[in-house]
Write an enzyme that holds these catalytic residues in place. Structure first.
Site, PDB file in Angstrom:
ATOM      1  N   HIS A 427       0.842  -1.196   0.000  1.00 36.88           N
ATOM      2  CA  HIS A 427       0.000   0.000   0.000  1.00 36.88           C
ATOM      3  C   HIS A 427       0.874   1.241   0.000  1.00 36.88           C
ATOM      4  O   HIS A 427       1.764   1.396   0.842  1.00 36.88           O
ATOM      5  CB  HIS A 427      -0.938  -0.024   1.210  1.00 36.88           C
ATOM      6  N   GLU A 430       2.025   3.569   2.979  1.00 37.23           N
ATOM      7  CA  GLU A 430       2.505   2.941   4.219  1.00 37.23           C
ATOM      8  C   GLU A 430       4.027   3.021   4.288  1.00 37.23           C
ATOM      9  O   GLU A 430       4.762   2.036   4.288  1.00 37.23           O
ATOM     10  CB  GLU A 430       1.931   1.516   4.301  1.00 37.23           C
ATOM     11  N   HIS A 562       2.773  -3.862   6.744  1.00 39.78           N
ATOM     12  CA  HIS A 562       1.763  -2.837   6.476  1.00 39.78           C
ATOM     13  C   HIS A 562       1.741  -1.859   7.645  1.00 39.78           C
ATOM     14  O   HIS A 562       2.342  -2.090   8.681  1.00 39.78           O
ATOM     15  CB  HIS A 562       0.375  -3.480   6.335  1.00 39.78           C
ATOM     16  N   GLU A 635       0.997  -5.097  11.084  1.00 34.79           N
ATOM     17  CA  GLU A 635       0.517  -3.716  10.963  1.00 34.79           C
ATOM     18  C   GLU A 635       1.347  -2.886  11.940  1.00 34.79           C
ATOM     19  O   GLU A 635       1.231  -3.027  13.158  1.00 34.79           O
ATOM     20  CB  GLU A 635      -0.980  -3.621  11.302  1.00 34.79           C
TER      21      GLU A 635
HETATM   22 ZN   LIG Z   1      -1.603  -1.988   4.066  1.00 29.53          ZN
END
Ligand SMILES: [Zn+2]
Length: 687
Positions: A427, A430, A562, A635
């Site tokens: 992404h 990020e 992420h 994350e």
């Molecule tokens: Zn992500």
């Protein structure tokens, strides 16, 4: 002659000094306070090989290639017409020899002296007496004492000469690729020449409108896996391509809008990670022609310039490579107006301007943009060549390389060791994930040999890091004020102006199955029109599948990075069921045990992916379900606070602490690649 007989030239950079510079400037220990901006530093060696004229330049190249003489073969070819010589460079490279130029009626004295110095076992004269006269042949023979064979290769036309040169140099069935270019002009064949020379492949020439019979026969004899036509249909017609395909079924084209772009295109396709670059004029043929064997020995491309101008396509290609060796061919008339420092963005041997592209605002300058990231990982490779190898695993939709590093002892060898994969930046916004990947590279590289745990992990595993899967989205995100807040890639969607696919909804397991993605192109979590529709997910898929060896996936554990939430997620995302039919009880227990242990080391929360929200077509579902890899999503910082893009783009002050925070968890994942089931005490049953 086997390929390994080619002369190999390695960088002559002052390595120790460079390593110290890298240690000091590029890879600071994270614990130390970080300066206002980490300025990557690299050393480039640059040389100019030129003489008073084209003949002397060919001698200067030969002297660089054979500093102590003793070339096994010398191709002596016309410096006045190119036609007979286009195939000579790759042939000389294959045989470990040199190309020298001569005038038609007289052997230049500087060339004669070089022939004597090289003391070859044989000399091959290209073309008939009209282009290299018998006077020249006799002179060469006499200079070498009369006992060395000096033979002509001359066909009925330039095409037959090309075929004969190939036949004399390349054994049947031993080349993967044969390049074919027009014989009516020289730039395309030169563009093919350095790539061919580096790999040990031939270049053959053709008429534009019809494939000469001599070339068709030579292609049949060579029997390569494929033929690459260099140049567009105006140079090598589709009819010729069709004729070739009746001999060699796989035929591709490689070309750009002009000679400069074509050279870059071939280099990008066939020498994507070269760290040496040879520069020559694209306006005349002799310099680049004679340089082909040198480029082959350096494993680098020949890129073309004009005497007082570096075309933008060439300059960008050079800078993007962050080369460590640059060799400019020719005297002042050929490349005189160019300073090498300008060419590569270096001043005084230090990299001043990394690969161009959008960058971070000054207050977030500790973040590495794409060019800085590449410089950083290249510097690590140069400083730690025994354990770090940099590679491109493919290209993004917009053509950016997706860079990776392998870290292991004996890094150039594919050893039978358990493998671990880390990847970052599915992404675009990020940003912290790239820094986490760079942190891991730095930690493994700099602590190898001093930290016993890391030494053991690097010795006993093969560790892959993919630093940015979505470089297009990343570059786009940096064009905002200051950030766009972009998530998807930058591939257009048909029938709409909405751009991009959510790469982490585009993988091919359970794609679009379960309400965990959107079918609307405008949505932030658009899954694309089909599984694997996005260029970048195909690159990642193909890389992971490339690690299947003898039917067994070598990668055992994986983390995709992420932001944000401070979470460790295990599969599945597509269902809220803890242990569906496509997961075993022991696998589930292993995921839970590993996830919770890693969370105990970094203070994150471990949970099933779908506990966050249901996702379908995501990476870890595919990695586990189809490859049986123990695959986790991290994350990163911060915890979920407000629904704001700023969560994904924290200030650069947090980089050092928030990446170091994951050290223990990441090292644990590497350790567990030997046998993930050890997490539940079942190593004996499974491993
Ligand atoms: Zn992500």
């Amino acid at each position: 002659m086997p390929r390994s007989s080619r002369p190999r030239i390695r960088s002559v950079a002052p390595r120790l000094g460079f390593i110290l510079a890298v240690l000091a400037a590029v890879l600071p220990p994270t614990a130390a306070p970080v300066a206002a901006q980490v300025v990557p530093s690299a050393t480039v060696t640059s040389e100019r090989l030129g003489g008073a004229d084209r003949y002397a330049t060919s001698v200067a190249i030969s002297q660089r290639l054979f500093p102590s003489g003793e070339a096994p073969v010398v191709f002596l070819t016309s410096g006045q017409t190119f036609a007979d010589a286009l195939s000579a460079g790759p042939a000389a490279a294959r045989l470990g020899g040199a190309v020298l130029l001569t005038a038609a009626q007289a052997l230049p004295s500087v060339v004669e002296a070089e022939l004597v110095r090289l003391s070859p076992e044989r000399v091959v004269v290209l073309g008939g007496p009209a282009v290299v006269s018998d006077v020249v042949v006799d002179r060469a023979r006499a200079a070498l004492g009369g006992s060395i064979p000096v033979d002509r290769i001359a066909g009925a036309d330039r095409y037959e000469t090309s075929a004969l040169v190939s036949a004399a140099s390349f054994p049947a069935g031993e080349v993967d690729v044969a390049f074919v270019a027009t014989g009516t002009n020289f730039p395309d064949a030169l563009a093919a020449g350095s790539a061919a020379a580096a790999a040990g492949w031939p270049v053959l020439i053709t008429r534009t409108g019809a494939l000469p019979g001599s070339i068709a026969a030579e292609l049949a004899r060579l029997a390569p896996d494929k033929v690459v036509i260099v140049g567009g249909p105006g140079a090598v017609s589709d009819a010729v391509a069709a004729a070739i395909s009746t001999v060699v079924p796989l035929v591709y084209r490689s070309s750009g809008p002009d000679r400069f772009a074509t050279a870059v295109q071939v280099a990008n396709e066939y020498l994507p990670t070269a760290t040496s670059v040879v520069i020559a004029t694209g306006l005349t043929f002799p310099d680049a022609l004679a340089a082909v064997p040198l480029a082959g020995a350096l494993d680098g491309p020949i890129l073309l310039v004009q005497p007082d101008d570096v075309p933008a396509v060439t300059r960008d290609a050079i800078r993007a490579r962050v080369p460590t060796t640059i060799v400019a061919i020719g005297g002042p008339a050929a490349v005189g107006g160019i300073t090498l420092g300008e060419l590569v963005g270096w001043a005084d041997g230090r990299l001043a301007v990394p690969a161009p592209g959008p960058t971070y605002p000054g207050y977030d300058a500790r973040y590495h943009d794409y060019g800085e990231m590449l410089t950083y990982i290249r510097a690590a490779e140069i400083a730690y060549p025994d354990i770090v190898q940099v590679l491109s695993i493919g290209r993004s939709y917009e053509g950016r390389d997706i860079w990776a590093a392998k870290i292991s002892d004996n890094v150039a060898t594919d050893e039978p060791e358990p493998e671990v994969l880390f990847d970052a930046l599915h992404h675009a916004r990020e940003h912290l994930t790239v820094e986490q990947a760079l942190y891991l590279l730095r930690t493994l590289a700099t602590e190898y040999g001093s930290d016993p745990t890391i030494t053991g992990l690097v010795d006993g595993r093969e560790i892959w890091i993919v630093f940015a899967i979505n470089p297009d989205g990343w570059a786009y995100d940096l064009t905002g004020g200051p950030y766009v807040g972009w998530r998807k890639n930058r591939e257009p969607n048909t029938g709409t102006s909405a751009v991009g696919t959510d790469l982490n909804r585009n993988y091919g397991y359970g794609w679009g199955c379960c309400g965990g993605s959107s079918g609307s192109a405008a949505a932030w979590n658009y899954r694309g029109p089909a599984a694997w529709s996005a260029t970048e997910t195909r690159v990642m898929r193909d890389f992971v599948l490339s690690r299947v060896i003898d039917g067994r996936q070598q990668i055992r554990t994986h983390v995709t990075l992420h932001t944000n939430g401070e979470l460790i997620l295990w599969p599945y995302g597509y269902t809220r069921t803890d242990i569906p039919a496509d997961m075993t009880v022991d696998d589930h227990s292993t995921f839970v045990a590993m996830g919770r242990h890693m969370a105990s080391l970094n203070g994150y929360t471990a949970q099933q992916s779908s506990d966050l929200y249901v996702t379908d077509g995501d990476q870890i579902d595919w990695m586990y379900a189809t490859q049986h890899i123990f695959s986790f999503t991290f994350e990163l910082y911060p915890t979920e606070q407000v629904s704001s893009h700023a969560d994904h783009e924290p200030p650069d002050e947090v980089i050092a602490s928030q990446t170091a925070r994951n050290r223990g968890a990441l090292l644990y994942l590497i350790d567990m690649a030997v046998c993930p089931y050890a997490a539940i005490g079942k190593a004996g049953a499974y491993c």
